[in-house]
Design a protein around this motif. Structure first.
Motif, PDB file in Angstrom:
ATOM      1  N   UNK A 124      28.359 -53.365 -47.952  1.00 51.01           N
ATOM      2  CA  UNK A 124      28.394 -54.233 -46.771  1.00 51.01           C
ATOM      3  C   UNK A 124      29.771 -54.860 -46.593  1.00 51.01           C
ATOM      4  N   UNK A 125      30.415 -55.229 -47.699  1.00 54.66           N
ATOM      5  CA  UNK A 125      31.757 -55.816 -47.632  1.00 54.66           C
ATOM      6  C   UNK A 125      32.759 -54.817 -47.074  1.00 54.66           C
ATOM      7  N   UNK A 126      32.678 -53.569 -47.533  1.00 54.14           N
ATOM      8  CA  UNK A 126      33.583 -52.530 -47.031  1.00 54.14           C
ATOM      9  C   UNK A 126      33.410 -52.331 -45.527  1.00 54.14           C
ATOM     10  N   UNK A 127      32.158 -52.403 -45.075  1.00 53.91           N
ATOM     11  CA  UNK A 127      31.883 -52.210 -43.652  1.00 53.91           C
ATOM     12  C   UNK A 127      32.307 -53.419 -42.830  1.00 53.91           C
ATOM     13  N   UNK A 128      31.931 -54.608 -43.290  1.00 57.50           N
ATOM     14  CA  UNK A 128      32.182 -55.820 -42.509  1.00 57.50           C
ATOM     15  C   UNK A 128      33.654 -56.223 -42.495  1.00 57.50           C
ATOM     16  N   UNK A 129      34.336 -56.105 -43.641  1.00 59.12           N
ATOM     17  CA  UNK A 129      35.721 -56.562 -43.744  1.00 59.12           C
ATOM     18  C   UNK A 129      36.715 -55.491 -43.326  1.00 59.12           C
ATOM     19  N   UNK A 130      36.440 -54.216 -43.723  1.00 52.91           N
ATOM     20  CA  UNK A 130      37.425 -53.162 -43.495  1.00 52.91           C
ATOM     21  C   UNK A 130      36.958 -52.084 -42.520  1.00 52.91           C
ATOM     22  N   UNK A 131      35.733 -52.225 -42.019  1.00 48.22           N
ATOM     23  CA  UNK A 131      35.158 -51.251 -41.090  1.00 48.22           C
ATOM     24  C   UNK A 131      35.125 -49.855 -41.694  1.00 48.22           C
ATOM     25  N   UNK A 132      34.863 -49.802 -42.999  1.00 46.68           N
ATOM     26  CA  UNK A 132      34.751 -48.511 -43.685  1.00 46.68           C
ATOM     27  C   UNK A 132      33.279 -48.122 -43.748  1.00 46.68           C
ATOM     28  N   UNK A 133      32.928 -47.078 -43.032  1.00 40.64           N
ATOM     29  CA  UNK A 133      31.561 -46.574 -43.017  1.00 40.64           C
ATOM     30  C   UNK A 133      31.599 -45.160 -43.580  1.00 40.64           C
ATOM     31  N   UNK A 134      31.570 -45.074 -44.915  1.00 36.21           N
ATOM     32  CA  UNK A 134      31.704 -43.786 -45.594  1.00 36.21           C
ATOM     33  C   UNK A 134      30.826 -43.787 -46.836  1.00 36.21           C
ATOM     34  N   UNK A 135      30.482 -42.605 -47.347  1.00 32.01           N
ATOM     35  CA  UNK A 135      29.696 -42.540 -48.587  1.00 32.01           C
ATOM     36  C   UNK A 135      30.426 -43.248 -49.725  1.00 32.01           C
ATOM     37  N   UNK A 136      29.667 -44.015 -50.533  1.00 31.94           N
ATOM     38  CA  UNK A 136      30.252 -44.747 -51.659  1.00 31.94           C
ATOM     39  C   UNK A 136      29.674 -44.182 -52.961  1.00 31.94           C
ATOM     40  N   UNK A 137      30.573 -43.782 -53.857  1.00 28.44           N
ATOM     41  CA  UNK A 137      30.166 -43.245 -55.155  1.00 28.44           C
ATOM     42  C   UNK A 137      30.623 -44.190 -56.258  1.00 28.44           C
ATOM     43  N   UNK A 138      29.762 -44.371 -57.252  1.00 30.22           N
ATOM     44  CA  UNK A 138      30.095 -45.221 -58.388  1.00 30.22           C
ATOM     45  C   UNK A 138      30.379 -44.315 -59.586  1.00 30.22           C
ATOM     46  N   UNK A 139      31.546 -44.484 -60.181  1.00 26.75           N
ATOM     47  CA  UNK A 139      32.055 -43.556 -61.190  1.00 26.75           C
ATOM     48  C   UNK A 139      32.045 -44.183 -62.581  1.00 26.75           C
ATOM     49  N   UNK A 140      31.566 -43.438 -63.563  1.00 27.84           N
ATOM     50  CA  UNK A 140      31.560 -43.887 -64.953  1.00 27.84           C
ATOM     51  C   UNK A 140      32.972 -44.263 -65.404  1.00 27.84           C
ATOM     52  N   UNK A 141      33.082 -45.354 -66.155  1.00 26.08           N
ATOM     53  CA  UNK A 141      34.361 -45.921 -66.573  1.00 26.08           C
ATOM     54  C   UNK A 141      35.245 -44.907 -67.305  1.00 26.08           C
ATOM     55  N   UNK A 142      34.694 -44.283 -68.348  1.00 32.24           N
ATOM     56  CA  UNK A 142      35.495 -43.350 -69.142  1.00 32.24           C
ATOM     57  C   UNK A 142      35.770 -42.049 -68.388  1.00 32.24           C
TER      58      UNK A 142
END
Length: 281
Positions: A124-142
């Motif tokens: 929601x922050x990406x959309x509201x603040x930066x108008x980014x409407x794209x798939x979001x992937x969460x990546x393992x740290x290592x």
């Protein structure tokens, strides 16, 4: 054309922009906020990355933290929080939960369930603040560490890749093979963060009156002026790797190990403590 925005929210937060796999922009938040080792959501870095994209639209977003996102608020100045690690250390079950593979996976699943709201908040922050409407992937740290040093360079097609860190989603190290440009992780070599040499070093940094994640280099420098063997023998009995049994051991604890170290090393000079820790690591 793929326009990928990479985001790190933890310490040394920042953002990266890649276009078809080529890095166009990479910046840490501290460069723009002027707060050293900035922790928290990198608003300013993301804005710079979007600016570097020009008229191109962000097509994919990748955020570090797959099972466990950093427990920070979406503000420039996150508040202090009591971590789950501090709680489980207090009730004396840390060794069981973050010192075993089964315990780490249990913690990961628990975190993952409770962080559904945070994931939605990030999107929601990406959309509201930066108008980014794209798939979001969460990546393992290592995976992020290893991929940036192997796959991203496009130089290593086959080989062995290792990631060593203080902690990343419950592990202090992971090992992967690189085969034809693809990663295959070897879970039998995963080491729980409870046995992290880097965490030990951070606690030594704190013990000596410095700031962990910032002043470790001062400990390294101080070590050159000390006598290492007496302190190394004391620490080595509490923390290390047994070649005979092929297991890691840690009798100091994790989040609060600097308290036990203080009792054990109270009669030694700072430079000797630094030197002893350096020898053990």
């Amino acid at each position: 054309m793929e326009v990928l925005l990479g985001i790190n929210i933890g310490h040394d937060a920042g953002a990266t922009l890649l276009i078809d796999g080529t890095v166009i922009f990479a910046g840490n938040e501290e460069r723009f906020s002027r707060i050293k080792n900035h922790v928290g959501f990198p608003f300013l870095s993301i804005a710079e990355a979007i600016s570097a994209a020009g008229s191109l639209k962000i097509s994919t977003v990748a955020i570090e933290g797959k099972a466990i996102l950093p427990l920070k608020t979406l503000t420039e100045k996150p508040q202090r929080y009591i971590s789950a690690l501090e709680i489980i250390e207090y009730i004396n079950v840390a060794k069981l939960l973050i010192g075993t593979s089964a315990g780490v996976r249990l913690i990961q699943r628990s975190y993952h369930l409770f962080q559904h709201r945070r994931r939605a908040e990030l999107k929601a922050t990406l959309l509201d603040v930066f108008e980014i409407d794209a798939p979001v992937y969460f990546v393992d740290h290592h995976t992020a560490h290893i991929a940036s040093s192997t796959l991203a360079t496009k130089d290593l097609k086959n080989g062995l890749a290792l990631s060593f860190d203080a902690s990343g989603e419950g592990w202090c190290s992971k090992v992967a093979t690189v085969e034809s440009g693809s990663l295959r992780f070897l879970p039998e070599f995963d080491v729980p963060s409870y046995f992290s040499p880097a965490k030990l070093y951070a606690n030594i940094t704190s013990l000596l009156g410095f700031r962990p994640l910032r002043h470790e280099g001062k400990v390294t420098g101080l070590a050159a002026f000390g006598s290492s063997i007496p302190v190394a023998q004391i620490i080595g009995k509490q923390f290390g790797f047994s070649e005979k049994d092929e297991v890691f051991y840690n009798n100091l604890g994790y989040e609060t190990s600097h308290l036990k170290l203080r009792r054990l090393l109270i009669d030694y000079k700072k430079e000797d403590i630094a030197a002893g820790a350096q020898r053990v690591v």
